[in-house]
Design an enzyme around this catalytic site. Sequence first.
Site, short mmCIF file in Angstrom:
data_model
loop_
_atom_site.label_atom_id
_atom_site.label_comp_id
_atom_site.label_asym_id
_atom_site.label_seq_id
_atom_site.Cartn_x
_atom_site.Cartn_y
_atom_site.Cartn_z
N LYS A 239 -11.04 -11.56 6.34
CA LYS A 239 -10.38 -10.38 5.78
C LYS A 239 -11.37 -9.21 5.71
O LYS A 239 -12.33 -9.25 4.94
CB LYS A 239 -9.86 -10.74 4.39
CG LYS A 239 -9.31 -9.57 3.61
CD LYS A 239 -7.86 -9.34 3.89
CE LYS A 239 -7.36 -8.11 3.14
NZ LYS A 239 -6.20 -7.51 3.75
N LYS B 82 4.18 -11.70 4.48
CA LYS B 82 5.43 -11.46 3.73
C LYS B 82 6.50 -12.46 4.14
O LYS B 82 7.19 -13.04 3.30
CB LYS B 82 5.96 -10.04 3.99
CG LYS B 82 5.11 -8.97 3.36
CD LYS B 82 5.69 -7.60 3.63
CE LYS B 82 4.59 -6.58 3.81
NZ LYS B 82 3.56 -6.60 2.77
N GLY C 103 0.80 -1.21 0.00
CA GLY C 103 0.00 0.00 0.00
C GLY C 103 0.84 1.27 0.00
O GLY C 103 0.55 2.22 -0.73
N ASN C 104 1.91 1.25 0.79
CA ASN C 104 2.72 2.45 0.94
C ASN C 104 3.50 2.82 -0.31
O ASN C 104 3.89 3.97 -0.50
CB ASN C 104 3.71 2.25 2.10
CG ASN C 104 4.40 3.53 2.47
OD1 ASN C 104 3.74 4.48 2.86
ND2 ASN C 104 5.70 3.56 2.34
N LYS D 15 -1.86 -10.42 -1.78
CA LYS D 15 -0.91 -10.19 -2.88
C LYS D 15 0.50 -10.72 -2.54
O LYS D 15 1.27 -11.06 -3.44
CB LYS D 15 -0.82 -8.70 -3.26
CG LYS D 15 -0.31 -7.81 -2.13
CD LYS D 15 0.85 -6.95 -2.52
CE LYS D 15 1.51 -6.25 -1.38
NZ LYS D 15 1.13 -6.39 -0.01
#
Length: 309
Positions: free
Chosen positions: A129, A272, A17-18, A210
């Site tokens: 989610k 991640k 997002g960042n 993602k």
Amino acid sequence: MAEHTSDADRVVVALGGNALVEADSSWTYEDQLAVLEETATELAGLLEAGTDLVLVHGNGPQVGNRLLEQEDAETPRLPLDVLVAGTQAEIGYPLGQALESAASGATVATVLTRIVVDPEDSAFEEPTKPVGPFYDEETAASKPFETRRTGKGERPYRRVVPSPEPLEVVERETIGRLLEREDAVICAGGGGVPVSRGDALEGVEAVVDKDYTARLLGTELEADTLLFLTDVEYAYADYGGPDQRPLREVAVDELRTRLENDEFAPGSMGPKVRACCQFLERGGDRAVITTPGRLEAALAGETGTRVRP
Ligand code: ADP
Ligand code: MG
């Protein structure tokens, strides 16, 4: 642009997002464009060095806005998979243009990408989610979809959707072929459009993480490096605690142990780190976590979390 040799370095990048828009602020399209351009400038160095680049971007704030529009009774209701598909264009188009401008002469292809998920995935039994707008209890109860209390205050409810594992990238062959000709391919935005495989492919109302989709692509495309660009320079041990310290060079076995000790938050750094472990455990060479601004230094081994076999 640089020659495409068959031994060119192949890097799959997961853009958080960042790297797309300033988090947690009310933003305009121009704000998003400015952040995209900054990220593209950082990525341009890789393109100029001849790297084959695959970009997988997030879409949290964007799909949130599309869901907000769905609250308007005048607008026909669209399923979530269609909204996700829309965000692949909404982000992929300006991101591609930003890359072409930053690395002048670069060619970028943007691929509408579907991801096969298993309808029997346990994620469908209990959607977790949160997506879209916040509601009060009464409004939440009137919605035609599952909602759950996810916070505090007057409107603590949100829609919750399943987040199943990605199993297969439908456009995998296309992406592979494009990579041989183009400098960069933007694909699987928002984690990809979830579909299930019955007699034919069919859209599913779910969101694929993602980070996991980027890992799957990395493995399938036999990428050299899986790179996570986010808003922290490192994954930290004892994050937020008194002994917080950056993980720099870390072996996959050590990282797997830390992951299993719940050292990384489930909705953010956890995916991640898990994706890094899976990538290396399936034959990948290296996975890196850092910010867009530090990516070149991180790939040179000077900063960021670098995971090794
Ligand atoms: P992205 O949009 O890039 O996926 P996320 O917000 O999902 O970003 O994940 C990055 C966030 O993870 C950081 O901003 C940080 O607050 C959080 N985080 C949780 N645990 C850790 C950790 N152990 N080390 C670093 N960051 C962590
Ligand atoms: Mg995230």
